[in-house]
Design an enzyme around this catalytic site. Structure first.
Site, PDB file in Angstrom:
ATOM      1  CB  THR A 342    -102.042 -23.618 -70.982  1.00  0.00           C
ATOM      2  OG1 THR A 342    -102.099 -24.712 -71.890  1.00  0.00           O
ATOM      3  CG2 THR A 342    -102.971 -22.523 -71.456  1.00  0.00           C
ATOM      4  CG  HIS A 394    -116.261 -10.559 -65.384  1.00  0.00           C
ATOM      5  ND1 HIS A 394    -115.854  -9.505 -64.596  1.00  0.00           N
ATOM      6  CD2 HIS A 394    -116.693  -9.998 -66.558  1.00  0.00           C
ATOM      7  CE1 HIS A 394    -116.051  -8.372 -65.233  1.00  0.00           C
ATOM      8  NE2 HIS A 394    -116.555  -8.645 -66.425  1.00  0.00           N
TER       9      HIS A 394
END
Length: 421
Positions: A342, A394
């Protein structure tokens, strides 16, 4: 004889669609494959072409309504006579709307009996709208209307000065990035009012659902690296004209996409997804490119991006971005992405903290690339600098791996191989 117009099935998993806008009105003449209406689904927004030539004799589904696929949304008659009764009713409605002051002053809303001015020789002189229509396609005129662009002011590259889709998209790309969007909703407050309530559009609802799902699903962490773009800027300047002769633009995004692809090959965990307790590693690199639209955000996918040269990658990115803005994407072109890029920097952002595009594991945000004072060999120098932000999940990706991935992208961009350009 009439021809039914059906709500199309835009992909195997799609069961319904919402009519966003009718491009034609009852009584209008339509050609086969001419854009007839716009739909929005949970996968893509698209213009739907007419299945036959004739007269739009009836509209069965109003704007904003959602119906199942294969439902009849309109009918097309094979002659003007077939639409006479419906056309009379539509004319009356238009006249009433005009009196009430609710009708848009667009050419497609004007009654068909509009009087034209005559030239000195008695022949009908074309109205400005007629000239604009003669110099552009319906798609180009629609894009121009949505972006408040006067087609007659553009220099067309087509036959006879015709304004093509590429002409108007190039013009929009060159407009200042900070210019306000003509499609952005500006509340029209009346005297004494302090709030206005406006319903969310279909695309806005889908974006909201997807973003909330991603935040609820992934353990978001972000890392930010600063990159010196001197090398890529130099190569871009050298090859820019050559790329333009081949019909595309060589942008910083192209270089970054190439660096991302090489880095994903070295760190395949960032090109994976999770399926329960299993890690799904993917051989193909399908690069999602986030495209900001006046009415929302969409992420078309460049499939098998790792098989493309820098030139092929530049062409593919420009193609999907242009067709996203023109609502010409197919459902499969917004599915199957394995990693997303993006670019908030195009609007001047230094960097952002992007939300992961589920079910992917990571997303790269590109900040504004601009000249800054930096220290080079113990001296202050001016260099084109920019920040790259990696958002990652994560649950699967540790900070060390994410930083190594970003470090590799940085190294490739700062030492880009000229043989790859």
């Amino acid at each position: 004889m009439t021809k039914p117009v059906l709500m199309p099935q835009m992909g195997e998993s799609i069961a319904e669609g919402t009519i966003v806008r009718w491009i034609k009105k009852v009584g209008d003449k339509v050609d086969r494959d001419e854009p007839l209406f716009e739909i929005s689904t949970d996968k893509v927004d698209a213009e739907i072409p007419s299945p036959a030539a004739g007269i739009l004799s009836e509209i069965k589904v109003k704007e904003g309504e959602t119906v199942a696929v294969n439902s009849v949304v309109a009918t097309i008659g094979d002659s003007v006579a077939a639409a006479t009764s419906q056309g009379n009713g539509a004319t009356a409605q238009r006249e009433t709307a005009s009196v009430d002051g609710d009708e848009t002053d667009g050419a497609e809303n004007r009654p068909s009996h509009t009087v034209r001015k005559r030239g000195g020789n008695g022949a009908e002189a074309p109205e400005p709208e007629d000239l604009r229509r003669a110099r552009s396609s319906p798609l180009v005129r629609r894009i121009a209307k949505e972006h408040n662009v006067d087609i007659s002011s553009l220099q067309g590259s087509g036959v006879g000065g015709r304004v093509t889709k590429h002409d108007i998209l190039d013009y929009l790309d060159q407009r200042p990035a900070g210019a306000p969007s003509p499609q952005a909703h500006i509340p029209a407050f009346k005297p004494g009012e302090r709030v206005e309530i406006a319903p969310m559009g279909v695309m806005r609802k889908k974006i909201a659902e997807h973003m909330v799902l991603s935040r609820r699903t992934a353990a978001h962490v972000h890392s930010v690296f600063e990159v010196n773009f001197s090398r890529t800027a130099q190569l871009r300047e050298q090859k820019k004209a050559e790329y333009e002769r081949q019909g595309t633009k060589l942008t910083f995004l192209s270089f970054i996409a190439r660096a991302v692809i090489e880095s994903l090959t070295a760190f395949p965990v960032l090109n994976s997804s999770l399926d329960g307790d299993n890690i799904v590693y993917k051989k193909d690199i399908n690069l999602g490119i986030a495209v900001a639209l006046d009415w929302g955000l969409i992420v078309p996918v460049v499939k098998n991006a790792d098989d493309k040269s820098l030139l092929g990658l530049s062409r593919a990115i420009a193609d999907v971005a242009a067709r996203a803005r023109a609502k010409q994407l197919k459902p499969e072109e917004v599915q199957g992405g394995t990693f997303t890029i993006t670019n908030p920097g195009v609007f001047g952002a230094q960097f952002g903290m992007p939300i992961i595009n589920q079910p992917q594991m990571a997303i790269l945000g590109i900040g504004a690339i601009e000249k800054r004072a930096v220290v080079v060999d113990d001296a202050i120098a001016i260099r084109p600098m920019g920040y790259l932000t990696l958002g990652y999940d994560h649950r699967l990706i540790d900070g060390a791996v994410a930083d190594q991935f970003l470090s590799r992208i940085k190294d490739i961009l700062e030492n880009f191989d000229p043989n790859q350009v």
